[in-house]
Design a protein around this motif. Structure first.
Motif, PDB file in Angstrom:
ATOM      1  N   HIS A 198       0.832  -1.216   0.000  1.00 27.19           N
ATOM      2  CA  HIS A 198       0.000   0.000   0.000  1.00 27.19           C
ATOM      3  C   HIS A 198       0.857   1.252   0.000  1.00 27.19           C
ATOM      4  CE1 HIS A 198      -2.858  -2.972   1.504  1.00 27.19           C
ATOM      5  NE2 HIS A 198      -3.828  -2.135   1.138  1.00 27.19           N
ATOM      6  N   CYS A 199       0.282   2.306  -0.527  1.00 20.28           N
ATOM      7  CA  CYS A 199       0.868   3.638  -0.351  1.00 20.28           C
ATOM      8  C   CYS A 199       0.550   4.047   1.085  1.00 20.28           C
ATOM      9  CB  CYS A 199       0.226   4.616  -1.347  1.00 20.28           C
ATOM     10  SG  CYS A 199       0.589   6.352  -0.984  1.00 20.28           S
ATOM     11  N   THR A 200       1.573   4.435   1.832  1.00 23.84           N
ATOM     12  CA  THR A 200       1.337   4.697   3.263  1.00 23.84           C
ATOM     13  C   THR A 200       0.641   6.034   3.503  1.00 23.84           C
ATOM     14  OG1 THR A 200       3.567   5.588   3.431  1.00 23.84           O
ATOM     15  CG2 THR A 200       3.260   3.315   4.160  1.00 23.84           C
ATOM     16  N   VAL A 201       0.497   6.849   2.468  1.00 18.05           N
ATOM     17  CA  VAL A 201      -0.167   8.135   2.686  1.00 18.05           C
ATOM     18  C   VAL A 201      -1.622   8.090   2.236  1.00 18.05           C
ATOM     19  CG1 VAL A 201      -0.217  10.568   2.015  1.00 18.05           C
ATOM     20  CG2 VAL A 201       1.928   9.499   2.710  1.00 18.05           C
ATOM     21  N   CYS A 202      -1.873   7.705   0.986  1.00 13.11           N
ATOM     22  CA  CYS A 202      -3.280   7.679   0.536  1.00 13.11           C
ATOM     23  C   CYS A 202      -3.897   6.307   0.789  1.00 13.11           C
ATOM     24  CB  CYS A 202      -3.395   8.071  -0.929  1.00 13.11           C
ATOM     25  SG  CYS A 202      -2.896   6.762  -2.052  1.00 13.11           S
ATOM     26  N   ASN A 203      -3.028   5.344   1.156  1.00  9.16           N
ATOM     27  CA  ASN A 203      -3.486   4.028   1.578  1.00  9.16           C
ATOM     28  C   ASN A 203      -4.055   3.155   0.446  1.00  9.16           C
ATOM     29  OD1 ASN A 203      -3.103   2.716   3.899  1.00  9.16           O
ATOM     30  ND2 ASN A 203      -5.180   3.046   4.710  1.00  9.16           N
ATOM     31  N   VAL A 204      -3.849   3.594  -0.779  1.00  4.00           N
ATOM     32  CA  VAL A 204      -4.377   2.802  -1.882  1.00  4.00           C
ATOM     33  C   VAL A 204      -3.582   1.494  -1.979  1.00  4.00           C
ATOM     34  CG1 VAL A 204      -2.931   3.573  -3.807  1.00  4.00           C
ATOM     35  CG2 VAL A 204      -5.337   3.039  -4.208  1.00  4.00           C
ATOM     36  N   ARG A 205      -4.261   0.434  -2.422  1.00  2.00           N
ATOM     37  CA  ARG A 205      -3.575  -0.839  -2.591  1.00  2.00           C
ATOM     38  C   ARG A 205      -2.911  -0.834  -3.957  1.00  2.00           C
ATOM     39  NH1 ARG A 205      -3.734  -5.808  -0.439  1.00  2.00           N
ATOM     40  NH2 ARG A 205      -3.191  -7.486  -1.871  1.00  2.00           N
ATOM     41  N   ARG A 222       5.393   6.259  -9.290  1.00  2.00           N
ATOM     42  CA  ARG A 222       4.415   7.111  -8.614  1.00  2.00           C
ATOM     43  C   ARG A 222       3.185   6.305  -8.201  1.00  2.00           C
ATOM     44  NH1 ARG A 222       3.962  12.583 -12.124  1.00  2.00           N
ATOM     45  NH2 ARG A 222       2.908  13.249 -10.206  1.00  2.00           N
ATOM     46  N   CYS A 223       2.605   6.703  -7.062  1.00  4.07           N
ATOM     47  CA  CYS A 223       1.357   6.086  -6.628  1.00  4.07           C
ATOM     48  C   CYS A 223       0.300   6.409  -7.676  1.00  4.07           C
ATOM     49  CB  CYS A 223       0.970   6.647  -5.262  1.00  4.07           C
ATOM     50  SG  CYS A 223      -0.676   6.160  -4.734  1.00  4.07           S
ATOM     51  N   GLU A 224      -0.472   5.390  -8.046  1.00  5.89           N
ATOM     52  CA  GLU A 224      -1.484   5.620  -9.087  1.00  5.89           C
ATOM     53  C   GLU A 224      -2.616   6.493  -8.576  1.00  5.89           C
ATOM     54  OE1 GLU A 224      -2.579   1.699 -10.277  1.00  5.89           O
ATOM     55  OE2 GLU A 224      -0.621   1.331 -11.236  1.00  5.89           O
ATOM     56  N   SER A 225      -2.757   6.553  -7.277  1.00  6.65           N
ATOM     57  CA  SER A 225      -3.867   7.331  -6.727  1.00  6.65           C
ATOM     58  C   SER A 225      -3.447   8.759  -6.360  1.00  6.65           C
ATOM     59  CB  SER A 225      -4.427   6.608  -5.510  1.00  6.65           C
ATOM     60  OG  SER A 225      -5.338   7.421  -4.834  1.00  6.65           O
ATOM     61  N   CYS A 226      -2.434   8.893  -5.476  1.00  4.29           N
ATOM     62  CA  CYS A 226      -2.072  10.248  -5.025  1.00  4.29           C
ATOM     63  C   CYS A 226      -0.909  10.827  -5.832  1.00  4.29           C
ATOM     64  CB  CYS A 226      -1.754  10.255  -3.533  1.00  4.29           C
ATOM     65  SG  CYS A 226      -0.223   9.428  -3.087  1.00  4.29           S
ATOM     66  N   LEU A 227      -0.350  10.020  -6.705  1.00  2.91           N
ATOM     67  CA  LEU A 227       0.713  10.451  -7.641  1.00  2.91           C
ATOM     68  C   LEU A 227       2.046  10.781  -6.975  1.00  2.91           C
ATOM     69  CD1 LEU A 227      -1.395  12.698 -10.075  1.00  2.91           C
ATOM     70  CD2 LEU A 227      -0.880  10.258 -10.263  1.00  2.91           C
TER      71      LEU A 227
HETATM   72 ZN    ZN Z   1      -0.728   7.249  -2.668  1.00  2.00          ZN
END
Ligand code: ZN
Length: 252
Positions: A198-205, A222-227
């Motif tokens: 998981h991304c530890t900030v936006c928590n997306v899997r 890059r995180c696909e959700s929060c970039l």
């Molecule tokens: Zn993220």
């Protein structure tokens, strides 16, 4: 680890620390004000205690003055008693004397009460003044500590600024641009850890193959959700599987 990723992680930590330090510097005036309020409160307590003492002294002086007057009157009555001619006058004078004596006794009792109260008020005023002196000294000390703290933080900020300049100079231009643009959009947080898939900030899997790539720390991903840019911290072991034992599709 990819050199730019390693430097961007350091840059993020440096920026985080700077934000933290700036916040602490900004909080100093309020802490100074709180110290000032403490000082003011203790001064007010000491002044109130002194005022109560002063008021009690004043009212005792008034009672003493009144006692003096009554005693003067009593002396005159006793002198006049020798000069009375009739029984009726004598009785009237004795009545006046008895009244005045009653008043003297009453006033003497009041003065005694005042004296007892004065002992307490004196002790309270002295104690409040002593406490005020101690509080003043403590506040003075804490003010000096706060000044020192602020100076140390300002030195730290300067050091961080120099360090940042050096660090950014060593990062590839494209990587740095990416970092800065994410930081602007994400309130200063551009590089974050990925953990347990998981991304530890936006928590997306994260998708398993993306997470596996992140575990290598060999490219900017890059995180696909929060970039935000993601990295793996090899010093931090993965959390043990807790509530959801089956759902954690971790690839070894
Ligand atoms: Zn993220």
């Amino acid at each position: 680890m990819l050199p730019d990723l390693e430097r961007l992680i350091r840059l993020q930590r440096l920026d985080d620390a700077t934000v933290e330090t700036r916040r602490a510097v900004a909080a100093i005036p309020a802490r100074m004000t709180a110290l000032e309020a403490r000082l003011q409160a203790s001064r007010t307590r000491a002044e109130d205690a002194r005022r109560r003492q002063e008021e009690a002294r004043k009212s005792r002086r008034e009672v003493e003055k009144r006692l003096g007057e009554i005693q003067g009157r009593l002396t005159r009555f006793k002198d006049q008693l020798m000069a009375v001619k009739t029984n009726k006058e004598y009785t009237a004078m004795q009545h006046e004397i008895a009244t005045a004596e009653g008043e003297v006794a009453r006033l003497e009792d009041t003065i005694l009460e005042h004296m007892l109260e004065a002992d307490e008020l004196d002790a309270a005023a002295d104690a409040a003044e002593r406490a005020d002196r101690e509080e003043s000294a403590a506040v003075e000390r804490e003010r000096a500590e706060l000044d020192e703290e602020r100076a140390a933080m300002e030195r730290r900020l300067e050091g961080a600024s120099d360090e940042r300049a050096k660090l950014t100079g060593s990062i590839g231009a494209a990587s740095l641009r990416l970092f800065e643009s994410i930081a602007v959009q994400r309130r200063g947080l551009a590089v974050v850890e990925a953990r347990n898939g998981h991304c530890t900030v936006c928590n997306v899997r994260l998708r398993p193959q993306v997470f596996n790539q992140i575990l290598l720390n060999t490219e900017l991903i890059r995180c696909e959700s929060c970039l935000r840019l993601l990295y793996h911290d090899p010093d931090r072991p993965a959390d043990p599987p807790a509530e959801a034992p089956a759902a954690n599709g971790r690839a070894g």
